[in-house]
Design a protein around this motif. Structure first.
Motif, PDB file in Angstrom:
ATOM      1  N   ASP A   1      42.188  37.745  48.356  1.00 32.02           N
ATOM      2  CA  ASP A   1      42.356  36.828  49.633  1.00 32.02           C
ATOM      3  C   ASP A   1      40.758  36.358  49.598  1.00 32.02           C
ATOM      4  OD1 ASP A   1      42.779  35.083  51.620  1.00 32.02           O
ATOM      5  OD2 ASP A   1      43.762  36.592  52.817  1.00 32.02           O
ATOM      6  N   ASP A   2      40.393  35.062  49.274  1.00 35.64           N
ATOM      7  CA  ASP A   2      39.304  34.794  49.612  1.00 35.64           C
ATOM      8  C   ASP A   2      38.132  35.661  49.117  1.00 35.64           C
ATOM      9  OD1 ASP A   2      39.935  32.092  50.575  1.00 35.64           O
ATOM     10  OD2 ASP A   2      39.805  32.741  52.524  1.00 35.64           O
ATOM     11  N   VAL A   3      38.189  36.092  48.135  1.00 38.77           N
ATOM     12  CA  VAL A   3      37.284  37.328  47.689  1.00 38.77           C
ATOM     13  C   VAL A   3      35.951  36.579  47.107  1.00 38.77           C
ATOM     14  CG1 VAL A   3      36.907  39.144  45.762  1.00 38.77           C
ATOM     15  CG2 VAL A   3      39.005  39.009  47.231  1.00 38.77           C
ATOM     16  N   SER A   4      34.977  37.289  47.405  1.00 36.34           N
ATOM     17  CA  SER A   4      33.589  37.031  47.096  1.00 36.34           C
ATOM     18  C   SER A   4      32.849  38.263  46.694  1.00 36.34           C
ATOM     19  CB  SER A   4      32.624  36.072  47.876  1.00 36.34           C
ATOM     20  OG  SER A   4      33.357  34.797  48.195  1.00 36.34           O
ATOM     21  N   PHE A   5      32.140  38.350  45.694  1.00 32.20           N
ATOM     22  CA  PHE A   5      31.249  39.389  45.105  1.00 32.20           C
ATOM     23  C   PHE A   5      29.850  39.151  44.703  1.00 32.20           C
ATOM     24  CE2 PHE A   5      30.383  42.546  42.015  1.00 32.20           C
ATOM     25  CZ  PHE A   5      29.977  43.752  42.854  1.00 32.20           C
TER      26      PHE A   5
ATOM     27  N   GLY B   1      35.740  38.720  52.031  1.00 34.42           N
ATOM     28  CA  GLY B   1      37.402  38.379  51.590  1.00 34.42           C
ATOM     29  C   GLY B   1      37.920  39.796  51.705  1.00 34.42           C
ATOM     30  N   LYS B   2      39.044  39.929  51.055  1.00 26.36           N
ATOM     31  CA  LYS B   2      39.884  41.178  51.053  1.00 26.36           C
ATOM     32  C   LYS B   2      40.712  41.227  49.765  1.00 26.36           C
ATOM     33  CE  LYS B   2      43.488  40.009  54.379  1.00 26.36           C
ATOM     34  NZ  LYS B   2      44.232  40.458  55.546  1.00 26.36           N
ATOM     35  N   ILE B   3      41.069  42.335  49.389  1.00 27.84           N
ATOM     36  CA  ILE B   3      42.107  42.609  48.386  1.00 27.84           C
ATOM     37  C   ILE B   3      43.241  43.602  48.885  1.00 27.84           C
ATOM     38  CG2 ILE B   3      42.696  43.642  46.105  1.00 27.84           C
ATOM     39  CD1 ILE B   3      39.810  43.197  45.362  1.00 27.84           C
ATOM     40  N   THR B   4      44.433  42.958  49.148  1.00 27.88           N
ATOM     41  CA  THR B   4      45.494  43.679  49.500  1.00 27.88           C
ATOM     42  C   THR B   4      46.623  44.081  48.312  1.00 27.88           C
ATOM     43  OG1 THR B   4      46.894  41.688  49.527  1.00 27.88           O
ATOM     44  CG2 THR B   4      45.488  42.254  51.591  1.00 27.88           C
TER      45      THR B   4
ATOM     46  N   THR C   1      46.939  36.077  42.850  1.00 26.37           N
ATOM     47  CA  THR C   1      48.139  36.941  43.118  1.00 26.37           C
ATOM     48  C   THR C   1      48.814  37.546  41.940  1.00 26.37           C
ATOM     49  OG1 THR C   1      48.635  35.589  45.118  1.00 26.37           O
ATOM     50  CG2 THR C   1      50.338  36.927  44.353  1.00 26.37           C
ATOM     51  N   VAL C   2      48.901  38.737  42.129  1.00 29.31           N
ATOM     52  CA  VAL C   2      49.599  39.487  40.783  1.00 29.31           C
ATOM     53  C   VAL C   2      50.975  40.196  41.495  1.00 29.31           C
ATOM     54  CG1 VAL C   2      49.347  41.347  39.200  1.00 29.31           C
ATOM     55  CG2 VAL C   2      47.288  39.932  39.757  1.00 29.31           C
TER      56      VAL C   2
END
Length: 598
Positions: free
Chosen positions: A352-356, A405-408, A372-373
């Motif tokens: 979700d809106d992931v930046s790195f 952002g985040k990963i769920t 999405t997976v």
């Protein structure tokens, strides 16, 4: 991130860091120091006995009876016997205590290393780490045992010697003891330089270890390019630099010892001239002067032992300092407060809106990525290098944390789960397979330690590895060599797949698992991976596009982000980016000029 702490710690700071390691062994330490005090008694008693005998002999020789001598001899024998047993305890139990402290420190260091993020190991040299976890801590062992003993004994001897010598002659004692702080001050510069020189030695021996490790692990490359002479030249350069550093340390040691010997000579000279003058004036008895000389000798012996121990002390301090530097390296990836155990896993993964971006780089690898997976689906990531495919695979098990952002997972932020439970539910098969030094069985069982032999064999069958394993000289008990050097690439990959089969995780990440294999091995392993993927949420980084045609969803990822996604059929019908990759690139990303498709 604190990769290296360059602050020069004071001895007090380092001792405060080290002191807690004595806590589990404080009873052993206290009895060890008690024994140390017992060994000190005999050294102090002998000059007193000789003083009394000498004065009695000069004043009234008839008072020296055989009975008196036997009593004095028996007293000394008892004290010497106590000293022998006390010394035995110090040598045996004291050293064992030091070894146990070394063991505890090495465990803490090893545990801490496994908590550090991948970014630390990207910059760290394994040879340096090995030097810290082995050589440095061996010096700390000697320090842990001898430091309390030596300084405790020295303190007792100095205090008791001062009390006795003051009672013999105050002026002479004051002159002698005034020299000790002057001597300590005069040697301060040399002690600091020695410490720096020893630390430089430790750092450089770590560099040499790293260079040797690098050269030996890449020995085939060295030989193929006939660069043996170049490797020898580089090693010789580092070896000679190490020699120069050792020369500097010995130079400072020599200066340190020279200064202390000067003061040692001044003390004896003072006793000789001033003591002789006082005896000439009748202010000190001959027996007292003899005792005085013996006590000064004891005092100087103590000082000399402390001086000789200074080298070991500085090595120990250097070891503690390098230990503390590594222990103070920040742990970037850790369990958040209130993190819970991950138990039931459905397998829905959402970015979700992931930046790195890496800490030492201002450029984003991923920017505002949404992906999405779905559970039990097989999603493939394709695209040119630098698009962030591998980064995504490293973010899901939290080898790195997202910048924004985040990963769920199943609707919950992965940071809400403990690291251990999160990673226990994720299996990874990578292009660069790492096998541990051990047997085939050991390497497969690593997926689920403690598994039965039958379970390991079943995992090998599922991975298509059973047949070739049984053809090995000792089957599952065959030693694979360092990093699996005795096996082919395809064999190593199948063992790594068997390891994941044994782990049986609900989420699977395949990071270019077949890219380095020949066509025959690729076909065998692709069949194993398809079998492994069934019923699991699978994320695949594809090297050859033909391997992902059956994926439920293919995501085309470039430096600009996701440019296309859909099934193989949908993307081919769209005749866009993926279509060009597939039809014009020979169906393999390593044969294409990907810039033409941007």
């Amino acid at each position: 991130m604190k990769k290296k702490n360059n602050k020069f710690h004071s001895n007090r700071e380092l001792i405060n860091i080290f002191a807690p390691y004595f806590k589990p062994y404080k009873s052993v330490l206290f009895f060890d120091l008690f024994c140390a005090s017992m060994t000190t008694v005999s050294e102090i008693v002998l000059p007193l006995i000789l003083r009394n005998m000498t004065n009695m002999g000069l004043e009234d020789r008839a008072s020296l009876t055989m009975g008196m001598l036997l009593k004095l001899g028996f007293l000394f024998l008892v004290i010497k016997t106590i000293e022998v047993f006390a010394g035995y305890y110090m040598q045996r139990t004291g050293h064992i205590m030091g070894a146990r402290i070394e063991t505890d420190m090495r465990k803490d260091l090893f545990d801490h290393l496994h908590k550090l993020s991948d970014s630390y190991f990207n910059d760290a040299k394994i040879g340096q780490i090995m030097a810290r976890i082995t050589n440095d801590l061996f010096d700390v062992t000697e320090f842990a045992h001898h430091c309390p003993e030596e300084y405790f004994i020295a303190t007792i001897k100095i205090i008791i010697s001062f009390i006795i010598l003051v009672r013999i002659n105050i002026p002479l004692t004051i002159v002698i003891f005034m020299m000790i702080p002057i001597m300590i001050f005069a040697t301060t510069t040399f002690r600091k330089r020695m410490r720096r020189a020893f630390k430089a030695q430790r750092n450089h021996i770590g560099e040499i270890n790293s260079q040797v490790e690098d050269s030996l692990l890449g020995v085939k490359v060295v030989k193929s390019f006939t660069n043996e002479e170049e490797e020898t030249r580089k090693f010789d350069k580092g070896n000679r630099e190490f020699l120069q550093i050792k020369k500097e340390s010995y130079k400072q040691m020599a200066g340190f010892n020279a200064v202390t010997r000067v003061f040692e000579g001044l003390m004896y000279l003072t006793v000789l001239i001033l003591g002789g003058y006082l005896m000439m004036k009748g202010s000190i008895d001959p027996g007292d002067l003899v005792a005085y000389v013996l006590f000064v000798t004891t005092l100087l012996t103590t000082v000399r032992r402390i001086i000789e121990f200074t080298e070991q002390f500085q090595r120990g301090m250097t070891g503690i300092e390098r230990f503390s530097e590594l222990m103070q390296t920040d742990i970037e990836i850790f369990d958040e407060e209130g993190a819970v155990e991950l138990t039931e896993v459905k397998g829905d993964i959402v970015l979700d809106d992931v930046s790195f971006k890496y800490h030492d780089n201002d450029e984003y690898i991923l920017k505002d990525l949404n992906m999405t997976v779905e559970h039990h689906s097989n999603v493939a990531l394709v695209g040119p290098s630098g698009g962030g495919k591998t980064t995504i695979c490293n973010l899901i098990p939290r080898f790195y944390d997202v910048t924004d952002g985040k990963i769920t997972l199943d609707g919950q932020n992965i940071k809400d789960f403990t690291l251990k439970s999160l990673r226990q539910h994720i299996g990874m098969v990578q292009q660069d397979v790492y096998l541990f030094s051990g047997t085939v069985f050991d390497n497969i069982e690593y997926g689920s330690p403690g598994s039965s032999r039958e379970s390991v064999m079943e995992a090998a069958k599922l991975a298509g590895a059973y047949d070739f394993i049984m053809e090995l000289p000792e089957g599952f008990d065959t030693y694979v060599g360092e990093r699996g050097v005795k096996l082919s690439g395809g064999q190593k990959q199948r063992i790594s797949i068997a390891r994941v089969f044994l782990k049986n995780p609900p989420i699977l990440i395949l990071d270019e698992a077949t890219s380095a294999l020949d066509n025959k091995s690729e076909k065998i392993i692709q069949d194993s991976l398809e079998k492994l993927s069934k019923g699991r949420t699978t994320l695949t980084i594809a090297h050859r596009l033909t391997t992902v045609q059956n994926a439920d969803k293919i995501i085309v990822l470039t430096e600009e982000g996701i440019v296309e996604q859909g099934s193989h059929k949908e993307l081919m019908e769209k005749r866009g980016y993926y279509y060009n990759l597939y039809t014009q690139g020979g169906k393999s990303l390593d044969t294409m000029d990907l810039d033409n498709f941007k």
